[in-house]
Design an enzyme around this catalytic site. Structure first.
Site: not given
Length: 177
Positions: A82, A12
């Site tokens: 994550e 990201h």
């Protein structure tokens, strides 16, 4: 074990916690203005129809996908989220323990690997050459599968990499479209 199928991986764009060098696990933080610009810049490399785009459910990943591959709907997978760093989330990166250690109140390395590999293998088994938009921790799981260790440099934000099996083992190359 990671299925021997090619894919493109992109971390990201930048978040405020990245900028401040803080642990960013399950905190659902947005991209900074720079992070959005990074994702838009990645569009030049990623400008093609993808068989499937998969992201984590955290906004920093799916927003990167929206900006980097506009108009291509992304499948959000919790398996690509994550790692849960528990009570360490948002603390300075210098306080992060080795990846193999279980953080207090967080997810063990073994559980994290199982979760990520299940999501990745599901995407790899169903389509040819997916685009995976996720996190540095997810790439550490990939690295551990490819070379036997999660340790190594953190991936740059919004930089795509081609991950592919070959006759002499896996290759990770900067993806240029």
């Amino acid at each position: 074990m990671l299925l021997a199928r090619p894919f493109v991986f992109i971390r990201h764009g930048e978040t405020q916690l990245n900028r401040e060098h803080r642990i960013c696990g399950r905190s659902d933080v947005p991209l900074t203005a720079l992070g959005e610009a990074q994702a838009r810049q990645a569009a030049a490399w990623l400008d093609r129809p993808w068989s499937r785009v998969v992201t984590s459910t955290l906004q920093r990943a799916w927003r990167t996908a929206e900006l980097a591959v506009p108009g291509q709907g992304a499948m959000r997978l919790t398996g690509l989220d994550e790692r849960d760093w528990g009570r360490l989330d948002q603390l300075p990166l210098v306080q992060q323990p080795p990846y193999e250690a279980t953080p207090p109140g967080g997810e063990s390395w073994a559980d994290f690997q199982i979760r990520v590999l299940a999501a990745l293998n599901g995407a790899l088994a169903s389509v040819e050459m997916p685009l995976v938009v996720a996190h540095s921790g997810v790439f550490r799981v990939i690295r551990a599968q490819l070379i036997g260790t999660p340790h190594g440099p953190r991936l740059a934000n919004a930089t795509p990499y081609l991950v592919r099996p070959g006759l002499l083992g896996w290759q990770v190359l900067r993806y240029a479209g």
